[in-house]
Design a protein around this motif. Structure first.
Motif, PDB file in Angstrom:
ATOM      1  N   ALA A 331       0.833  -1.203   0.000  1.00  0.00           N
ATOM      2  CA  ALA A 331       0.000   0.000   0.000  1.00  0.00           C
ATOM      3  C   ALA A 331       0.873   1.261   0.000  1.00  0.00           C
ATOM      4  O   ALA A 331       0.608   2.218  -0.739  1.00  0.00           O
ATOM      5  N   SER A 332       1.925   1.252   0.816  1.00  0.00           N
ATOM      6  CA  SER A 332       2.772   2.445   0.917  1.00  0.00           C
ATOM      7  C   SER A 332       3.550   2.691  -0.374  1.00  0.00           C
ATOM      8  O   SER A 332       3.713   3.848  -0.787  1.00  0.00           O
ATOM      9  N   ARG A 333       4.013   1.618  -1.034  1.00  0.00           N
ATOM     10  CA  ARG A 333       4.761   1.817  -2.280  1.00  0.00           C
ATOM     11  C   ARG A 333       3.853   2.256  -3.413  1.00  0.00           C
ATOM     12  O   ARG A 333       4.275   3.019  -4.293  1.00  0.00           O
ATOM     13  N   MET A 334       2.621   1.804  -3.408  1.00  0.00           N
ATOM     14  CA  MET A 334       1.685   2.283  -4.418  1.00  0.00           C
ATOM     15  C   MET A 334       1.382   3.763  -4.175  1.00  0.00           C
ATOM     16  O   MET A 334       1.324   4.565  -5.118  1.00  0.00           O
ATOM     17  N   ALA A 335       1.208   4.140  -2.904  1.00  0.00           N
ATOM     18  CA  ALA A 335       0.979   5.551  -2.585  1.00  0.00           C
ATOM     19  C   ALA A 335       2.197   6.387  -2.966  1.00  0.00           C
ATOM     20  O   ALA A 335       2.062   7.514  -3.469  1.00  0.00           O
ATOM     21  N   PHE A 336       3.387   5.857  -2.730  1.00  0.00           N
ATOM     22  CA  PHE A 336       4.625   6.547  -3.119  1.00  0.00           C
ATOM     23  C   PHE A 336       4.665   6.792  -4.621  1.00  0.00           C
ATOM     24  O   PHE A 336       4.969   7.891  -5.084  1.00  0.00           O
ATOM     25  N   SER A 337       4.334   5.756  -5.397  1.00  0.00           N
ATOM     26  CA  SER A 337       4.341   5.891  -6.855  1.00  0.00           C
ATOM     27  C   SER A 337       3.301   6.902  -7.321  1.00  0.00           C
ATOM     28  O   SER A 337       3.555   7.700  -8.222  1.00  0.00           O
ATOM     29  N   LEU A 338       2.123   6.897  -6.698  1.00  0.00           N
ATOM     30  CA  LEU A 338       1.088   7.870  -7.054  1.00  0.00           C
ATOM     31  C   LEU A 338       1.567   9.287  -6.746  1.00  0.00           C
ATOM     32  O   LEU A 338       1.303  10.222  -7.504  1.00  0.00           O
ATOM     33  N   GLY A 339       2.289   9.440  -5.637  1.00  0.00           N
ATOM     34  CA  GLY A 339       2.842  10.745  -5.309  1.00  0.00           C
ATOM     35  C   GLY A 339       3.870  11.198  -6.323  1.00  0.00           C
ATOM     36  O   GLY A 339       3.923  12.380  -6.687  1.00  0.00           O
ATOM     37  N   GLN A 340       4.693  10.263  -6.810  1.00  0.00           N
ATOM     38  CA  GLN A 340       5.686  10.601  -7.827  1.00  0.00           C
ATOM     39  C   GLN A 340       5.038  11.115  -9.103  1.00  0.00           C
ATOM     40  O   GLN A 340       5.589  11.972  -9.795  1.00  0.00           O
ATOM     41  N   PRO A 357       9.378   5.626   2.263  1.00  0.00           N
ATOM     42  CA  PRO A 357       8.375   6.685   2.101  1.00  0.00           C
ATOM     43  C   PRO A 357       7.533   6.814   3.369  1.00  0.00           C
ATOM     44  O   PRO A 357       6.448   6.265   3.476  1.00  0.00           O
ATOM     45  N   GLN A 358       8.053   7.554   4.327  1.00  0.00           N
ATOM     46  CA  GLN A 358       7.466   7.622   5.660  1.00  0.00           C
ATOM     47  C   GLN A 358       6.020   8.093   5.651  1.00  0.00           C
ATOM     48  O   GLN A 358       5.142   7.484   6.281  1.00  0.00           O
ATOM     49  N   THR A 359       5.743   9.179   4.936  1.00  0.00           N
ATOM     50  CA  THR A 359       4.373   9.709   4.915  1.00  0.00           C
ATOM     51  C   THR A 359       3.409   8.722   4.276  1.00  0.00           C
ATOM     52  O   THR A 359       2.281   8.539   4.760  1.00  0.00           O
ATOM     53  N   ALA A 360       3.835   8.052   3.198  1.00  0.00           N
ATOM     54  CA  ALA A 360       2.979   7.070   2.528  1.00  0.00           C
ATOM     55  C   ALA A 360       2.677   5.899   3.457  1.00  0.00           C
ATOM     56  O   ALA A 360       1.553   5.383   3.483  1.00  0.00           O
TER      57      ALA A 360
END
Length: 499
Positions: A331-340, A357-360
Protein backbone atom coordinates in the motif's frame (compact mmCIF):
# COMPACT_ATOMS: atom_id res chain seq x y z
CA UNK A 1 13.93 13.80 10.05
CA UNK A 2 15.18 15.05 6.76
CA UNK A 3 13.40 14.16 3.56
CA UNK A 4 14.23 14.16 -0.09
CA UNK A 5 12.03 15.83 -2.67
CA UNK A 6 9.91 13.64 -4.92
CA UNK A 7 11.51 12.34 -8.08
CA UNK A 8 10.89 14.12 -11.30
CA UNK A 9 9.19 12.29 -14.11
CA UNK A 10 11.20 11.59 -17.19
CA UNK A 11 10.18 11.69 -20.77
CA UNK A 12 10.55 8.89 -23.29
CA UNK A 13 13.73 10.45 -24.52
CA UNK A 14 15.46 10.31 -21.16
CA UNK A 15 18.91 8.89 -21.53
CA UNK A 16 18.98 5.20 -20.81
CA UNK A 17 22.49 5.20 -19.55
CA UNK A 18 21.87 7.28 -16.49
CA UNK A 19 23.02 5.78 -13.27
CA UNK A 20 21.82 6.03 -9.73
CA UNK A 21 23.65 6.85 -6.54
CA UNK A 22 26.17 4.47 -5.04
CA UNK A 23 24.82 1.21 -3.73
CA UNK A 24 22.38 0.77 -6.55
CA UNK A 25 19.72 3.10 -5.19
CA UNK A 26 17.33 4.45 -7.78
CA UNK A 27 18.40 7.83 -9.12
CA UNK A 28 16.57 10.65 -7.30
CA UNK A 29 13.70 8.38 -6.25
CA UNK A 30 14.86 8.27 -2.62
CA UNK A 31 14.13 4.55 -2.31
CA UNK A 32 17.07 2.37 -1.34
CA UNK A 33 18.16 -0.99 -2.74
CA UNK A 34 17.78 -2.67 0.63
CA UNK A 35 16.17 -5.93 -0.47
CA UNK A 36 18.58 -8.82 -0.92
CA UNK A 37 18.18 -11.67 -3.38
CA UNK A 38 17.06 -14.03 -0.61
CA UNK A 39 14.40 -11.50 0.44
CA UNK A 40 13.04 -11.28 -3.11
CA UNK A 41 13.11 -15.05 -3.51
CA UNK A 42 11.07 -15.60 -0.36
CA UNK A 43 8.66 -12.77 -1.22
CA UNK A 44 8.15 -14.35 -4.65
CA UNK A 45 7.60 -17.84 -3.26
CA UNK A 46 5.57 -16.84 -0.21
CA UNK A 47 3.53 -14.20 -2.01
CA UNK A 48 1.07 -16.76 -3.32
CA UNK A 49 0.54 -18.33 0.14
CA UNK A 50 -2.06 -16.30 1.99
CA UNK A 51 -3.99 -17.05 5.15
CA UNK A 52 -6.97 -17.73 2.87
CA UNK A 53 -5.38 -20.99 1.75
CA UNK A 54 -5.34 -22.29 5.33
CA UNK A 55 -8.68 -21.00 6.57
CA UNK A 56 -10.79 -20.67 3.42
CA UNK A 57 -10.25 -23.97 1.64
CA UNK A 58 -12.76 -25.87 3.79
CA UNK A 59 -15.75 -23.99 2.32
CA UNK A 60 -14.52 -24.67 -1.21
CA UNK A 61 -14.12 -28.39 -0.53
CA UNK A 62 -17.62 -28.54 1.01
CA UNK A 63 -19.17 -26.86 -2.03
CA UNK A 64 -17.31 -28.65 -4.82
CA UNK A 65 -15.90 -31.87 -3.37
CA UNK A 66 -12.58 -33.27 -4.62
CA UNK A 67 -13.22 -31.32 -7.83
CA UNK A 68 -12.08 -28.22 -5.94
CA UNK A 69 -8.71 -29.21 -7.41
CA UNK A 70 -10.04 -28.11 -10.81
CA UNK A 71 -11.16 -24.78 -9.34
CA UNK A 72 -7.70 -24.17 -7.93
CA UNK A 73 -6.13 -25.29 -11.22
CA UNK A 74 -8.28 -22.89 -13.27
CA UNK A 75 -7.48 -19.92 -11.05
CA UNK A 76 -3.84 -21.03 -10.96
CA UNK A 77 -3.67 -20.92 -14.76
CA UNK A 78 -5.23 -17.46 -14.67
CA UNK A 79 -2.62 -16.26 -12.16
CA UNK A 80 0.22 -17.75 -14.22
CA UNK A 81 -0.96 -15.88 -17.32
CA UNK A 82 -1.44 -12.58 -15.46
CA UNK A 83 1.96 -12.88 -13.79
CA UNK A 84 3.58 -13.65 -17.14
CA UNK A 85 2.12 -10.44 -18.60
CA UNK A 86 3.10 -8.41 -15.57
CA UNK A 87 6.55 -9.98 -15.61
CA UNK A 88 7.00 -8.93 -19.24
CA UNK A 89 6.38 -5.29 -18.37
CA UNK A 90 8.20 -5.34 -15.03
CA UNK A 91 11.35 -6.99 -16.40
CA UNK A 92 11.53 -4.28 -19.07
CA UNK A 93 10.83 -1.43 -16.66
CA UNK A 94 10.92 -2.30 -12.92
CA UNK A 95 9.22 0.41 -10.89
CA UNK A 96 7.64 0.83 -7.46
CA UNK A 97 4.32 1.57 -9.13
CA UNK A 98 4.27 -1.68 -11.14
CA UNK A 99 0.99 -2.17 -13.02
CA UNK A 100 -0.35 1.26 -12.02
CA UNK A 101 2.63 2.94 -13.69
CA UNK A 102 2.28 0.71 -16.77
CA UNK A 103 -1.45 1.49 -17.01
CA UNK A 104 -0.56 5.18 -16.72
CA UNK A 105 1.63 4.93 -19.79
CA UNK A 106 -0.29 2.37 -21.84
CA UNK A 107 -3.93 3.33 -21.17
CA UNK A 108 -3.81 6.91 -19.92
CA UNK A 109 -3.45 8.94 -16.74
CA UNK A 110 -6.96 8.06 -15.64
CA UNK A 111 -6.15 4.34 -15.67
CA UNK A 112 -2.94 4.63 -13.63
CA UNK A 113 -4.63 6.93 -11.12
CA UNK A 114 -7.72 4.74 -10.78
CA UNK A 115 -6.13 1.33 -10.46
CA UNK A 116 -3.42 2.71 -8.16
CA UNK A 117 -5.90 4.13 -5.67
CA UNK A 118 -8.21 1.09 -5.90
CA UNK A 119 -5.27 -1.20 -5.18
CA UNK A 120 -4.22 0.97 -2.24
CA UNK A 121 -7.80 0.84 -0.93
CA UNK A 122 -7.85 -2.95 -1.28
CA UNK A 123 -4.72 -3.42 0.82
CA UNK A 124 -5.60 -0.99 3.61
CA UNK A 125 -8.90 -2.86 4.06
CA UNK A 126 -6.92 -6.11 4.10
CA UNK A 127 -4.80 -4.62 6.90
CA UNK A 128 -7.91 -4.37 9.07
CA UNK A 129 -9.05 -7.91 8.23
CA UNK A 130 -5.66 -9.47 8.97
CA UNK A 131 -5.05 -7.41 12.12
CA UNK A 132 -8.37 -8.62 13.51
CA UNK A 133 -7.68 -12.24 12.49
CA UNK A 134 -4.28 -12.14 14.19
CA UNK A 135 -5.77 -10.55 17.30
CA UNK A 136 -8.34 -13.36 17.60
CA UNK A 137 -5.58 -16.00 17.65
CA UNK A 138 -3.38 -14.05 20.07
CA UNK A 139 -6.30 -13.40 22.44
CA UNK A 140 -7.01 -17.16 22.55
CA UNK A 141 -3.44 -17.65 23.79
CA UNK A 142 -3.30 -14.66 26.17
CA UNK A 143 -6.91 -13.78 27.09
CA UNK A 144 -5.77 -11.21 29.65
CA UNK A 145 -4.97 -8.86 26.75
CA UNK A 146 -8.16 -7.74 24.94
CA UNK A 147 -8.55 -8.36 21.23
CA UNK A 148 -8.43 -4.67 20.28
CA UNK A 149 -5.12 -4.31 22.15
CA UNK A 150 -3.59 -7.23 20.24
CA UNK A 151 -4.69 -5.66 16.95
CA UNK A 152 -3.08 -2.38 18.03
CA UNK A 153 0.17 -4.13 19.07
CA UNK A 154 0.44 -6.09 15.82
CA UNK A 155 -0.20 -3.04 13.65
CA UNK A 156 2.23 -0.89 15.65
CA UNK A 157 5.07 -3.44 15.50
CA UNK A 158 4.77 -3.97 11.75
CA UNK A 159 4.44 -0.23 11.12
CA UNK A 160 7.70 0.30 13.00
CA UNK A 161 9.30 -2.47 10.94
CA UNK A 162 8.29 -0.83 7.67
CA UNK A 163 9.40 2.61 8.89
CA UNK A 164 12.82 1.34 9.96
CA UNK A 165 14.05 0.34 6.50
CA UNK A 166 13.07 -1.71 3.49
CA UNK A 167 15.69 -4.22 4.66
CA UNK A 168 13.83 -4.79 7.93
CA UNK A 169 10.61 -5.35 5.98
CA UNK A 170 12.44 -7.84 3.78
CA UNK A 171 13.95 -9.63 6.79
CA UNK A 172 10.59 -10.03 8.52
CA UNK A 173 8.99 -11.22 5.31
CA UNK A 174 11.88 -13.63 4.69
CA UNK A 175 11.17 -15.45 7.95
CA UNK A 176 7.38 -15.21 7.70
CA UNK A 177 7.44 -16.65 4.19
CA UNK A 178 10.02 -19.23 5.23
CA UNK A 179 7.78 -20.56 7.99
CA UNK A 180 4.83 -20.81 5.58
CA UNK A 181 6.91 -22.61 2.97
CA UNK A 182 8.40 -25.08 5.44
CA UNK A 183 4.96 -25.74 6.95
CA UNK A 184 3.32 -26.51 3.61
CA UNK A 185 6.27 -28.57 2.42
CA UNK A 186 6.15 -30.62 5.64
CA UNK A 187 2.37 -31.00 5.30
CA UNK A 188 2.73 -32.32 1.74
CA UNK A 189 5.52 -34.75 2.70
CA UNK A 190 3.55 -36.07 5.69
CA UNK A 191 0.45 -36.33 3.53
CA UNK A 192 2.33 -38.27 0.85
CA UNK A 193 3.59 -40.71 3.50
CA UNK A 194 0.08 -41.10 4.91
CA UNK A 195 -1.38 -41.72 1.44
CA UNK A 196 1.34 -44.32 0.86
CA UNK A 197 0.36 -45.96 4.16
CA UNK A 198 3.80 -45.65 5.75
CA UNK A 199 3.32 -42.75 8.20
CA UNK A 200 3.29 -44.03 11.82
CA UNK A 201 0.16 -43.08 13.74
CA UNK A 202 -1.85 -42.19 10.62
CA UNK A 203 -4.23 -45.14 10.78
CA UNK A 204 -7.17 -42.75 10.52
CA UNK A 205 -5.99 -41.38 7.17
CA UNK A 206 -7.05 -43.07 3.96
CA UNK A 207 -4.33 -44.82 1.94
CA UNK A 208 -4.27 -44.21 -1.80
CA UNK A 209 -6.54 -41.87 -3.69
CA UNK A 210 -9.88 -43.59 -3.18
CA UNK A 211 -11.40 -40.53 -1.51
CA UNK A 212 -11.11 -38.63 -4.81
CA UNK A 213 -13.76 -40.78 -6.47
CA UNK A 214 -15.78 -42.24 -3.58
CA UNK A 215 -18.48 -40.43 -1.57
CA UNK A 216 -20.40 -39.31 -4.64
CA UNK A 217 -17.55 -39.14 -7.13
CA UNK A 218 -14.97 -36.52 -8.09
CA UNK A 219 -17.70 -33.94 -8.74
CA UNK A 220 -20.47 -34.91 -6.31
CA UNK A 221 -22.28 -31.60 -6.80
CA UNK A 222 -21.97 -31.54 -10.58
CA UNK A 223 -19.59 -29.79 -13.00
CA UNK A 224 -21.20 -26.42 -12.36
CA UNK A 225 -19.81 -26.47 -8.82
CA UNK A 226 -16.32 -25.95 -10.26
CA UNK A 227 -17.22 -22.35 -11.11
CA UNK A 228 -18.66 -21.82 -7.64
CA UNK A 229 -15.33 -23.04 -6.32
CA UNK A 230 -13.51 -20.54 -8.52
CA UNK A 231 -15.39 -17.71 -6.79
CA UNK A 232 -14.35 -19.05 -3.40
CA UNK A 233 -10.64 -19.52 -4.13
CA UNK A 234 -9.79 -16.72 -6.58
CA UNK A 235 -9.05 -14.14 -3.91
CA UNK A 236 -6.69 -16.41 -1.98
CA UNK A 237 -4.23 -15.91 -4.86
CA UNK A 238 -4.08 -12.13 -4.50
CA UNK A 239 -0.56 -11.03 -3.61
CA UNK A 240 1.38 -12.75 -6.37
CA UNK A 241 2.10 -9.37 -7.92
CA UNK A 242 3.84 -7.94 -4.83
CA UNK A 243 7.25 -9.10 -5.99
CA UNK A 244 7.05 -6.78 -9.01
CA UNK A 245 6.68 -3.78 -6.66
CA UNK A 246 9.38 -4.99 -4.29
CA UNK A 247 11.83 -5.66 -7.12
CA UNK A 248 12.25 -1.90 -7.59
CA UNK A 249 14.13 -1.81 -4.27
CA UNK A 250 16.55 -4.63 -5.04
CA UNK A 251 20.02 -4.47 -6.58
CA UNK A 252 19.04 -6.49 -9.66
CA UNK A 253 15.31 -5.91 -10.26
CA UNK A 254 15.22 -7.35 -13.77
CA UNK A 255 16.71 -10.65 -12.66
CA UNK A 256 14.38 -10.83 -9.63
CA UNK A 257 11.26 -10.25 -11.73
CA UNK A 258 12.33 -12.73 -14.40
CA UNK A 259 13.04 -15.41 -11.78
CA UNK A 260 9.74 -14.83 -9.97
CA UNK A 261 7.75 -14.90 -13.22
CA UNK A 262 9.37 -18.11 -14.43
CA UNK A 263 8.78 -19.89 -11.11
CA UNK A 264 5.12 -19.02 -10.60
CA UNK A 265 3.92 -22.24 -12.29
CA UNK A 266 5.60 -24.61 -9.87
CA UNK A 267 4.74 -22.40 -6.90
CA UNK A 268 1.03 -22.59 -7.67
CA UNK A 269 1.23 -26.32 -8.48
CA UNK A 270 3.09 -27.28 -5.30
CA UNK A 271 1.65 -25.03 -2.65
CA UNK A 272 -1.98 -24.92 -3.74
CA UNK A 273 -2.70 -28.03 -5.77
CA UNK A 274 -0.26 -30.20 -3.81
CA UNK A 275 -1.57 -29.32 -0.37
CA UNK A 276 -5.26 -29.45 -1.37
CA UNK A 277 -4.67 -32.84 -3.03
CA UNK A 278 -3.37 -34.13 0.32
CA UNK A 279 -6.47 -32.87 2.17
CA UNK A 280 -9.05 -34.44 -0.19
CA UNK A 281 -7.03 -37.66 -0.37
CA UNK A 282 -6.56 -38.40 3.35
CA UNK A 283 -10.12 -37.34 4.25
CA UNK A 284 -13.52 -37.73 2.57
CA UNK A 285 -14.57 -34.36 1.17
CA UNK A 286 -17.81 -34.50 3.19
CA UNK A 287 -16.07 -35.30 6.46
CA UNK A 288 -17.58 -33.43 9.40
CA UNK A 289 -14.08 -32.79 10.70
CA UNK A 290 -13.29 -30.55 7.71
CA UNK A 291 -16.33 -28.39 8.40
CA UNK A 292 -15.72 -28.25 12.17
CA UNK A 293 -11.94 -27.87 12.35
CA UNK A 294 -10.87 -26.64 8.95
CA UNK A 295 -9.31 -28.64 6.16
CA UNK A 296 -5.65 -28.55 7.26
CA UNK A 297 -6.29 -29.15 10.97
CA UNK A 298 -8.60 -32.07 10.13
CA UNK A 299 -5.97 -33.56 7.81
CA UNK A 300 -3.22 -33.19 10.44
CA UNK A 301 -5.48 -34.85 13.01
CA UNK A 302 -6.09 -37.98 10.93
CA UNK A 303 -2.37 -38.13 10.13
CA UNK A 304 -1.76 -38.43 13.87
CA UNK A 305 0.05 -35.11 14.32
CA UNK A 306 -0.28 -34.07 18.01
CA UNK A 307 -1.71 -30.64 18.88
CA UNK A 308 -2.72 -30.13 15.24
CA UNK A 309 -5.02 -27.22 16.11
CA UNK A 310 -2.32 -25.21 17.88
CA UNK A 311 0.25 -26.04 15.20
CA UNK A 312 -2.09 -24.68 12.55
CA UNK A 313 -2.86 -21.60 14.66
CA UNK A 314 0.85 -20.76 14.70
CA UNK A 315 1.06 -21.22 10.92
CA UNK A 316 -2.09 -19.16 10.29
CA UNK A 317 -0.80 -16.40 12.59
CA UNK A 318 2.44 -16.37 10.61
CA UNK A 319 0.47 -16.09 7.36
CA UNK A 320 -1.60 -13.27 8.85
CA UNK A 321 1.48 -11.35 10.00
CA UNK A 322 3.08 -11.90 6.60
CA UNK A 323 0.00 -10.54 4.86
CA UNK A 324 -0.06 -7.53 7.20
CA UNK A 325 3.63 -6.85 6.67
CA UNK A 326 3.52 -7.14 2.88
CA UNK A 327 0.13 -5.39 2.68
CA UNK A 328 1.45 -2.31 4.46
CA UNK A 329 4.56 -2.34 2.29
CA UNK A 330 2.50 -2.72 -0.91
CA UNK A 331 0.00 0.00 0.00
CA UNK A 332 2.77 2.45 0.92
CA UNK A 333 4.76 1.82 -2.28
CA UNK A 334 1.68 2.28 -4.42
CA UNK A 335 0.98 5.55 -2.58
CA UNK A 336 4.62 6.55 -3.12
CA UNK A 337 4.34 5.89 -6.86
CA UNK A 338 1.09 7.87 -7.05
CA UNK A 339 2.84 10.74 -5.31
CA UNK A 340 5.69 10.60 -7.83
CA UNK A 341 3.19 10.93 -10.67
CA UNK A 342 1.34 13.82 -8.97
CA UNK A 343 -1.71 11.59 -8.44
CA UNK A 344 -1.34 11.78 -4.65
CA UNK A 345 -0.01 14.47 -2.27
CA UNK A 346 3.63 15.31 -3.01
CA UNK A 347 4.58 14.34 0.55
CA UNK A 348 3.81 10.69 -0.34
CA UNK A 349 6.79 10.72 -2.73
CA UNK A 350 9.27 11.96 -0.13
CA UNK A 351 11.53 9.48 1.62
CA UNK A 352 13.23 9.53 5.00
CA UNK A 353 16.99 9.34 5.50
CA UNK A 354 16.52 5.56 5.68
CA UNK A 355 15.08 5.53 2.18
CA UNK A 356 11.47 4.68 3.11
CA UNK A 357 8.38 6.69 2.10
CA UNK A 358 7.47 7.62 5.66
CA UNK A 359 4.37 9.71 4.92
CA UNK A 360 2.98 7.07 2.53
CA UNK A 361 3.46 4.37 5.19
CA UNK A 362 1.82 6.43 7.94
CA UNK A 363 -1.11 7.43 5.71
CA UNK A 364 -1.71 3.79 4.81
CA UNK A 365 -1.53 2.55 8.39
CA UNK A 366 -3.77 5.35 9.67
CA UNK A 367 -6.52 4.24 7.31
CA UNK A 368 -5.82 0.68 8.40
CA UNK A 369 -6.26 1.67 12.07
CA UNK A 370 -9.50 3.45 11.21
CA UNK A 371 -10.75 0.36 9.37
CA UNK A 372 -9.87 -1.81 12.39
CA UNK A 373 -11.99 0.55 14.48
CA UNK A 374 -14.87 0.17 12.03
CA UNK A 375 -14.51 -3.60 12.30
CA UNK A 376 -15.03 -3.45 16.06
CA UNK A 377 -17.68 -0.71 16.13
CA UNK A 378 -19.74 -1.42 13.01
CA UNK A 379 -18.74 -4.87 11.70
CA UNK A 380 -22.03 -5.48 9.89
CA UNK A 381 -22.49 -2.04 8.33
CA UNK A 382 -19.56 0.30 7.67
CA UNK A 383 -16.83 -2.33 7.69
CA UNK A 384 -18.91 -4.78 5.65
CA UNK A 385 -19.36 -2.04 3.05
CA UNK A 386 -15.58 -1.49 2.91
CA UNK A 387 -15.03 -5.23 2.62
CA UNK A 388 -17.57 -5.73 -0.16
CA UNK A 389 -16.56 -2.61 -2.09
CA UNK A 390 -12.98 -3.87 -2.30
CA UNK A 391 -13.95 -7.48 -2.99
CA UNK A 392 -13.60 -7.44 -6.79
CA UNK A 393 -10.62 -5.07 -6.97
CA UNK A 394 -8.24 -8.02 -7.42
CA UNK A 395 -9.99 -8.95 -10.66
CA UNK A 396 -10.00 -5.31 -11.81
CA UNK A 397 -6.23 -5.20 -11.25
CA UNK A 398 -5.74 -8.34 -13.33
CA UNK A 399 -7.87 -6.91 -16.13
CA UNK A 400 -5.85 -3.69 -16.17
CA UNK A 401 -2.62 -5.71 -16.32
CA UNK A 402 -3.95 -7.56 -19.38
CA UNK A 403 -5.03 -4.44 -21.25
CA UNK A 404 -1.81 -2.63 -20.34
CA UNK A 405 0.29 -5.48 -21.68
CA UNK A 406 -1.54 -5.37 -25.00
CA UNK A 407 -0.31 -1.81 -25.47
CA UNK A 408 3.03 -2.02 -23.66
CA UNK A 409 4.34 -4.83 -25.86
CA UNK A 410 4.30 -2.46 -28.85
CA UNK A 411 5.83 0.40 -26.84
CA UNK A 412 8.71 -1.77 -25.60
CA UNK A 413 9.38 -3.20 -29.07
CA UNK A 414 9.38 0.29 -30.57
CA UNK A 415 11.57 1.98 -27.96
CA UNK A 416 13.80 -0.63 -26.27
CA UNK A 417 13.29 -4.11 -27.77
CA UNK A 418 16.41 -5.45 -26.04
CA UNK A 419 14.56 -5.20 -22.72
CA UNK A 420 11.90 -7.71 -23.74
CA UNK A 421 13.55 -10.53 -21.78
CA UNK A 422 10.24 -12.03 -20.61
CA UNK A 423 7.49 -12.56 -23.17
CA UNK A 424 3.85 -13.49 -22.78
CA UNK A 425 3.18 -16.78 -24.54
CA UNK A 426 1.16 -16.77 -27.79
CA UNK A 427 0.73 -13.00 -27.73
CA UNK A 428 -1.85 -11.54 -28.17
CA UNK A 429 -4.14 -14.60 -28.20
CA UNK A 430 -3.52 -15.79 -24.63
CA UNK A 431 -3.83 -12.22 -23.39
CA UNK A 432 -7.31 -12.01 -24.89
CA UNK A 433 -8.17 -15.47 -23.52
CA UNK A 434 -7.15 -14.26 -20.05
CA UNK A 435 -9.28 -11.14 -20.42
CA UNK A 436 -12.20 -13.38 -21.36
CA UNK A 437 -11.62 -15.64 -18.34
CA UNK A 438 -11.49 -12.74 -15.88
CA UNK A 439 -14.57 -11.13 -17.43
CA UNK A 440 -16.43 -14.43 -17.19
CA UNK A 441 -15.59 -14.73 -13.49
CA UNK A 442 -16.86 -11.19 -12.87
CA UNK A 443 -20.11 -11.89 -14.71
CA UNK A 444 -20.52 -15.22 -12.97
CA UNK A 445 -20.08 -13.48 -9.61
CA UNK A 446 -23.26 -11.56 -10.39
CA UNK A 447 -25.22 -14.83 -10.16
CA UNK A 448 -24.17 -15.27 -6.52
CA UNK A 449 -26.88 -13.44 -4.59
CA UNK A 450 -26.02 -14.83 -1.16
CA UNK A 451 -25.45 -12.40 1.72
CA UNK A 452 -22.05 -10.79 1.21
CA UNK A 453 -21.66 -12.90 -1.94
CA UNK A 454 -20.26 -12.20 -5.38
CA UNK A 455 -23.10 -10.00 -6.68
CA UNK A 456 -22.90 -7.40 -3.94
CA UNK A 457 -19.09 -7.40 -4.11
CA UNK A 458 -19.04 -6.78 -7.86
CA UNK A 459 -21.73 -4.10 -7.73
CA UNK A 460 -20.16 -2.18 -4.83
CA UNK A 461 -16.66 -2.55 -6.28
CA UNK A 462 -17.90 -1.23 -9.63
CA UNK A 463 -19.56 1.68 -7.82
CA UNK A 464 -16.34 2.61 -6.02
CA UNK A 465 -14.28 2.09 -9.20
CA UNK A 466 -16.66 4.32 -11.18
CA UNK A 467 -16.31 7.05 -8.54
CA UNK A 468 -12.49 6.86 -8.65
CA UNK A 469 -12.44 6.86 -12.48
CA UNK A 470 -14.75 9.88 -12.51
CA UNK A 471 -12.40 11.74 -10.17
CA UNK A 472 -9.46 10.77 -12.39
CA UNK A 473 -11.15 12.02 -15.56
CA UNK A 474 -12.18 15.30 -13.92
CA UNK A 475 -8.65 15.86 -12.57
CA UNK A 476 -7.15 15.11 -15.95
CA UNK A 477 -9.50 17.56 -17.66
CA UNK A 478 -8.75 20.30 -15.14
CA UNK A 479 -5.00 19.72 -15.22
CA UNK A 480 -3.16 22.20 -17.49
CA UNK A 481 -1.94 20.70 -20.77
CA UNK A 482 1.72 21.33 -19.83
CA UNK A 483 1.32 19.40 -16.61
CA UNK A 484 -0.37 16.50 -18.41
CA UNK A 485 2.52 16.27 -20.84
CA UNK A 486 5.13 16.43 -18.09
CA UNK A 487 3.77 13.42 -16.22
CA UNK A 488 2.49 11.36 -19.10
CA UNK A 489 5.12 8.63 -19.08
CA UNK A 490 6.20 6.01 -16.58
CA UNK A 491 8.84 7.23 -14.16
CA UNK A 492 12.22 5.93 -15.29
CA UNK A 493 14.66 7.33 -12.73
CA UNK A 494 13.90 4.60 -10.20
CA UNK A 495 14.89 1.92 -12.72
CA UNK A 496 17.96 3.47 -14.35
CA UNK A 497 20.30 1.01 -12.66
CA UNK A 498 18.47 -1.93 -14.28
CA UNK A 499 19.29 -0.76 -17.79
Amino acid sequence: MTTRPPASVSSPSAPSGSSGPPGGAPHDSGLQSGLKNRHLSMIAIGGVIGAGLFVGSASGIAKVGPGILLSYALVGVLVVFVMRMLGEMAAANPTSGSFSAYADRALGRWAGFSIGWLYWFFWVVVLAVEATAGAVILESWVPAVPQWAWALIVMTVLTATNLASVGSFGEFEFWFAGIKIVAIAAFIVLGALAIAGVLPGSEGAASGFGNLTEHGGFLPNGPGAILNGVLLVVFSFMGSEIVTLAAGESKDPRRAVTKATNSVIWRVAVFYLGSILVVVSVLPWDSKAIADKGSYVAALDVMGIPHAGQVMNVIVLTAVLSCLNSGLYTASRMAFSLGQRSDAPASFARTSVRGVPQTAILASVVFGFVAVGFNYLWPDTVFQFLLNSSGAVALFVWLVICFSQLRMRGIILREEPEKLSVRMWLFPYLTWVTIGMISFVLVYMLTDDSEGGGRIQVLLSVLVAALVVAIALIRDRLRPATARAAVHTVTEEDTARAR
